[in-house]
Write a protein that holds these residues in place. Structure first.
Motif, PDB file in Angstrom:
ATOM      1  N   TYR A  27      34.827  37.643  32.183  1.00 41.88           N
ATOM      2  CA  TYR A  27      36.103  37.319  32.879  1.00 41.88           C
ATOM      3  C   TYR A  27      35.470  37.401  34.423  1.00 41.88           C
ATOM      4  CZ  TYR A  27      40.352  38.665  35.160  1.00 41.88           C
ATOM      5  OH  TYR A  27      41.482  38.553  35.999  1.00 41.88           O
ATOM      6  N   LEU A  38      36.278  33.702  36.542  1.00 42.13           N
ATOM      7  CA  LEU A  38      36.847  33.910  37.988  1.00 42.13           C
ATOM      8  C   LEU A  38      35.965  32.837  38.727  1.00 42.13           C
ATOM      9  CD1 LEU A  38      37.870  37.428  38.344  1.00 42.13           C
ATOM     10  CD2 LEU A  38      39.379  35.334  38.176  1.00 42.13           C
ATOM     11  N   ALA A  59      42.719  34.297  38.869  1.00 39.84           N
ATOM     12  CA  ALA A  59      43.432  35.177  37.885  1.00 39.84           C
ATOM     13  C   ALA A  59      44.952  34.884  37.468  1.00 39.84           C
ATOM     14  CB  ALA A  59      43.252  36.638  38.606  1.00 39.84           C
TER      15      ALA A  59
END
Length: 297
Positions: free
Chosen positions: A125, A129, A135
């Motif tokens: 994750y 980013l 996000a």
């Protein structure tokens, strides 16, 4: 909805050679073979890569939005499965949403026990980013153990002070590794795919020395405040039915916008059988509508 379809799927699953609690040297390749036995549609392409040092498979569908991403976490009781094997279900969901999917190849137990899977999910994750994807352009989905892992990931994202993905879909989440739900016993004869004994063995593999009450392993014990909107899909014939019900209640106590949908008469991860089960296709349509709403504002 077709009783004939449900009965046929039940019979098929009861005849499967896969034993979730069996020896992994045999069961891992068997699961991989079963999950990849049907070729992906011609308009679906896959490409291996990595995010944050974690292997991933990017699943592209023709016409997908170029900057919106579904981050997908596969099932397999933390000991089986792969990002590539999950590409079929991930693509069915991403196609309906109109975005690409990134399936995470997190490390498996018992070679890599808790918290390796969670560490990998968080690293992927962060890597997404860092690659320039905001996000607010990310949604999250997972199936079975991957759905439980998705919840643990979102609590870790919150605790690290990172921005949450917009929404998450949880398909048949395994959220209680202590196996304390009443459905473990009262749905045992109805469930054609899972047994408590098999899950108990895989939970021991994943947990190692960690207590099953650890909220990062069993998110029914976690503080879920601050998580994004959730959609939970589960079948009434699952021994994991109570995991889904209690997870939804836990989220509601944390003031999370949560929707629980229980479909009667269907088994574990029934959306994965959308090609042969009307209820599976309807669940994917619901999930896609839910995720598309993340990008409506």
């Amino acid at each position: 909805m077709s009783k004939q379809q449900r009965d046929a799927l039940d019979a098929l699953m009861r005849g499967w050679p896969l034993d979730l609690g069996g020896e992994l040297t045999t069961q891992r390749p068997l699961m991989q073979q079963m999950m990849t036995s049907h070729p992906l549609p011609e308009d679906v392409t896959t490409e291996p890569g990595e995010l944050g040092g974690v292997p991933v498979v990017t699943v592209d569908v023709a016409g997908a939005h170029p900057t919106r991403v579904l981050l997908y976490l596969h099932g397999g009781a933390y000991a089986m499965g792969s990002a590539a094997a999950a590409a079929g279900l991930a693509s069915e969901l991403s196609r309906r949403v109109g975005i690409r999917a990134v399936s995470v190849d997190y490390r498996l137990a018992p070679e890599h026990p808790f918290p390796a899977a969670l560490d990998d999910a968080l690293a992927a994750y962060r890597g997404l980013l860092d690659s320039g994807v905001d996000a607010d352009r990310i949604v999250l989905a997972g199936e079975s153990a991957g759905a439980g892992l998705a919840v643990a990931l979102m609590t870790a994202i919150r605790d690290k002070g990172l921005e949450q993905p917009r929404r998450a879909v949880l398909l048949s989440p395994w959220a209680d590794l202590a196996l304390t739900g009443a459905s473990m016993s009262d749905r045992a004869k109805l469930d054609p795919a899972l047994t408590a004994d098999a899950l108990r063995r895989r939970a021991a593999d994943y947990l190692g020395d960690t207590t099953p009450m650890d909220p990062s392993a069993s998110p029914i014990h976690a503080d879920l405040a601050g998580l994004p909107p959730l959609l939970i899909e589960v079948g009434s014939h699952e021994i994991l039915l109570d995991d889904a019900v209690r997870l939804a209640a836990r989220a509601a106590r944390g003031e999370v916008d949560v929707t629980l949908h229980v479909t009667p008469g269907v088994p574990h991860v029934f959306p994965g059988f959308a090609a042969a089960l009307d209820e599976g296709a309807e669940a994917l349509d619901r999930a896609a509508s839910f995720l598309r709403a993340a990008f409506a504002t």
